[in-house]
Design an enzyme around this catalytic site. Structure first.
Site, PDB file in Angstrom:
ATOM      1  N   HIS A 115      -9.794   1.750  -1.507  1.00  0.00           N
ATOM      2  CA  HIS A 115      -8.341   1.655  -1.404  1.00  0.00           C
ATOM      3  C   HIS A 115      -7.789   0.628  -2.389  1.00  0.00           C
ATOM      4  CE1 HIS A 115      -4.382   1.082   0.134  1.00  0.00           C
ATOM      5  NE2 HIS A 115      -4.644   0.038   0.896  1.00  0.00           N
ATOM      6  N   CYS A 173       0.821  -1.214   0.000  1.00  0.00           N
ATOM      7  CA  CYS A 173       0.000   0.000   0.000  1.00  0.00           C
ATOM      8  C   CYS A 173       0.853   1.261   0.000  1.00  0.00           C
ATOM      9  CB  CYS A 173      -0.944  -0.017   1.188  1.00  0.00           C
ATOM     10  SG  CYS A 173      -1.776  -1.604   1.325  1.00  0.00           S
ATOM     11  N   CYS A 196       0.365   3.225   5.930  1.00  0.00           N
ATOM     12  CA  CYS A 196       0.844   1.935   6.403  1.00  0.00           C
ATOM     13  C   CYS A 196       0.763   0.928   5.258  1.00  0.00           C
ATOM     14  CB  CYS A 196       0.004   1.454   7.583  1.00  0.00           C
ATOM     15  SG  CYS A 196      -1.752   1.329   7.183  1.00  0.00           S
TER      16      CYS A 196
END
Lengths: 435, 272
Positions: free
Chosen positions: A385, A92, A421
């Site tokens: 996301h 990510c 993160c």
């Protein structure tokens, strides 16, 4: 090469609306979405036929045929084919790490312009053949005689037809990201109510940002979608409270993480445009922000005491120390909402006296932040996301936010902190400052 | 579509065929679906984007072409018609989600050195504004045009450079393009049906070859452009073909040839 590094400018960005997996973009590949997003960026900033310094992007879920994904996107785009490109992958953190790589080359004077970001599809995910079958097929491919091949073919078993489907889990722990996050949430005593509240605010903020036209020059519609279809403008704490927990269910009544306060699997792509101030001026493009500094940290979530998604907790103090700033010196905080609990646990860790002393090696904790400055135009809980796309989304969003604000307290330039993160126990953080 | 081919096949042997072109204009309105566009793109090599590939509206007009040509009022028998040339002009990019009004008619029934030729003309409009024109020229070998009028064929440059790309064209290409275009002409589907029409193996659709060549120029073709192609030697399936491209003033010249140099297609792309 300039004798001292200069600051790379963030000029803007482009993304397509993010779509929930197996929905609107079910037929789109990573290459389709990345090329479309790149062409949208080229159109927005008038870059058709331009040779840029480089385009850097990546995807987390990737087919083997997409080994040169970003270069292929450039070749299919309206950029000059003489624009170099390469892929990066840091889960990510991909999009933000890509922006840091481009910004560093600009800072050193090695390039004058670049595009950074990423793309991911959870719909068009690569499915590999069963590992046992793959071994037999590789051996057959390498066999020299018919007899060898026949012998190898005899090794095929019906069970080998079951394919390998990618799973959202850590190879070394076997736990999914949500399960890891649930452990951290429990450890920090992050309540269900606080998570649902954060999720509701994220939806509310993103909806308001769309309403006021903030995303008009950040998003280009794709395949009939004009807004992120995970966005629930009418989301509320009451509605979110009705969902049952899906992660950390081993904690019984203490399980707090639901589908509402966790990000869903999403498809999408996002890119940011960076350059030197000179390049931007020569192209008559206004500079929104400068990338001041960045830091990447990693934690031992396998055998150590840290949680999978807690590396930004370590990255930010290191970045602040180097920059001579405190956690309170920011007008905006963009903390990626992998899960609502991740954001809240991160904030709690920065407030904790013991943690500061024992784990961060600081005399005092970083302290708390003004929550009204957090994810002010929504974040991943509302937008979704698509793993590698999130960094590009946040860089362009924050650059626009600090540009809009212009100045902060005492007349200094408006400033924002990004914290993302990533799987593998990593975290990427960066500071942007209004130009 | 298969029923239309069957009907046309029967009609071809019956007496009483018309001797001049019908004045028929066939129309349909259609909003392309993402799934259709994705399937077409995968077969021809286009990415899934919000702008339709320049060649895509042809497959929206094609069913009307067949309907017109299969009718008893059409003077040439549909089975055996050979697509010899095609010209497309996109006046602007067409967005996915736009409702397209498609009109098809026939014109220019004229002599060809090997028979008679006819143009099937397609016009695509959005809210009354023309956005796309297509002209497909078909040859009926041995047929006779009503007047001695000689037909026009595009004058296309020969492109003879090194290959920009080598394509390995699989045997099922005809079936795959048939599925996305509705062109189920048996010469494209499998070797047995192709043999019945005198081809040694199945042959690729000309419009597949044209689309595949244009897709290779992704990102290099203006949104408003004219794409003109001439079809030469059939591309037998499976085979290996070479794409040759050469930058020209305001566009590209291109050719698709086999590895021995025999030309399957020549074409030009020009800013419109």
């Amino acid at each position: 090469m300039p004798s001292t590094p200069r600051r790379a400018a963030v000029i803007g960005g482009n993304r397509i609306p993010f779509a929930r997996a197996n929905g609107r973009y079910a037929r789109a590949s990573n290459l389709d979405m990345l090329t479309t997003t790149l062409d949208g960026l080229v159109a927005r900033y008038g870059l058709a036929g331009e040779r840029l310094g480089e385009v850097v992007a990546g995807a987390v879920l990737k087919h083997s045929r997409d080994f040169n994904l970003t270069r292929e996107a450039v070749l299919g785009s309206r950029l000059a084919p003489s624009t170099p490109a390469y892929d990066v992958q840091q889960a990510c953190g991909t999009g933000l790490e890509a922006a840091i790589l481009v910004a560093n080359k600009i800072a050193l004077g090695q390039i004058e312009s670049g595009v950074a970001g990423g793309v991911d599809t959870a719909s068009d995910a690569p499915i590999a053949v069963n590992e046992d079958l793959r071994k037999v097929l590789v051996a057959i491919n390498g066999a020299r005689t018919v007899q060898q091949r026949v012998k190898l073919l005899a090794k095929l078993r019906p069970g080998q037809i079951v394919p390998d489907i990618p799973r959202n889990s850590e190879p070394r722990t076997g736990l999914s990201m949500g399960e890891h996050a649930a452990i951290t949430a429990k450890e920090w005593g992050v309540s269900r109510e606080a998570q649902d509240e954060l999720a509701a605010v994220s939806h509310r903020n993103l909806a308001a940002a769309y309403e006021r036209g903030f995303l008009d020059d950040l998003v280009t519609p794709y395949l009939g979608l004009t807004r992120d279809d995970n966005l629930r403008p009418d989301s509320s704490v009451e509605k979110l409270a009705t969902l049952r927990p899906v992660f950390g269910t081993q904690f019984g009544d203490d399980a707090t993480m639901t589908a509402g306060n966790s990000t869903p699997l999403t498809d999408g792509a996002a890119l940011a445009l960076l350059g030197s101030d000179e390049w931007a001026a020569a192209h008559k493009l206004p500079v929104l922000a400068h990338l001041v500094d960045a830091e990447t940290a990693a934690v031992d979530y396998v055998h150590g005491r840290d949680g999978l998604l807690t590396a930004p907790v370590y990255a930010v103090p290191r970045l602040l120390e180097r920059s001579g700033l405190t956690l309170q010196d920011f007008d905006f905080y963009e903390i990626h909402e992998a899960f609502a609990s991740t954001v809240l646990a991160t904030l709690k860790a920065w407030e904790d006296v013991e943690f500061a002393k024992d784990r961060l090696g600081l005399d005092a904790p970083l302290g708390s932040i003004d929550r009204s400055r957090l994810n002010v135009t929504g974040s991943s809980l509302a937008a979704g996301h698509p793993f590698a796309a999130t960094g590009g989304r946040i860089v362009a969003t924050l650059a626009k936010l600090v540009h809009e604000k212009g100045t902060g307290e005492g007349g200094r330039k408006a400033r924002g902190l990004i914290s993302i993160c990533a799987a593998g126990g990593q975290g990427v953080v960066a500071i942007l400052e209004a130009a | 579509m298969i029923a239309l081919y069957a009907k046309a096949a029967v009609g071809a042997v019956l007496p009483g065929r018309a001797r001049s072109l019908p004045g028929t204009v066939l129309e349909r309105s259609v909003t392309p679906e993402v799934g259709h566009l994705a399937d077409y793109g995968r077969v021809c090599g286009f990415p899934l984007a919000d702008a339709l590939p320049l060649t895509f509206p042809h497959v929206l007009a094609f069913p009307l072409q067949v309907e017109l040509m299969a009718a008893r009022s059409f003077p040439l028998p549909l089975p055996g018609l050979v697509h010899v040339a095609n010209r497309i002009t996109a006046h602007r990019a067409i967005g996915l989600g736009e409702r397209l009004d498609v009109r098809v008619r026939a014109e220019r029934f004229a002599a060809h050195p090997r028979g008679a030729q006819v143009d099937l003309v397609a016009e695509v409009s959005v809210d009354g504004t023309r956005v796309w024109d297509g002209r497909s020229t078909y040859l009926a070998r041995g047929a006779q045009a009503p007047t001695g009028l000689a037909g026009e064929l595009p004058d296309l440059p020969e492109v003879d450079g090194p290959a920009a790309a080598v394509w390995r064209v699989p045997a099922d290409t005809g079936r795959r393009y048939a599925a996305v275009s509705g062109d189920v002409n048996p010469i494209h589907l499998n070797p047995v049906t192709a043999k019945a029409f005198g081809f040694p193996r199945a042959i690729a659709h000309g419009m597949w070859t044209a689309a595949r060549a244009l897709a290779a120029l992704q990102g290099r073709v203006p949104e408003a452009a004219t794409y003109e192609v001439g079809f030469r030697k059939p591309l037998l399936l499976p085979s290996t073909a070479e794409l040759v491209t050469e930058q020209a003033k305001e566009g590209w010249d291109l050719a698709v040839r086999n590895r021995k140099g025999a030309v399957h297609l020549t074409g030009t792309v020009r800013r419109a």
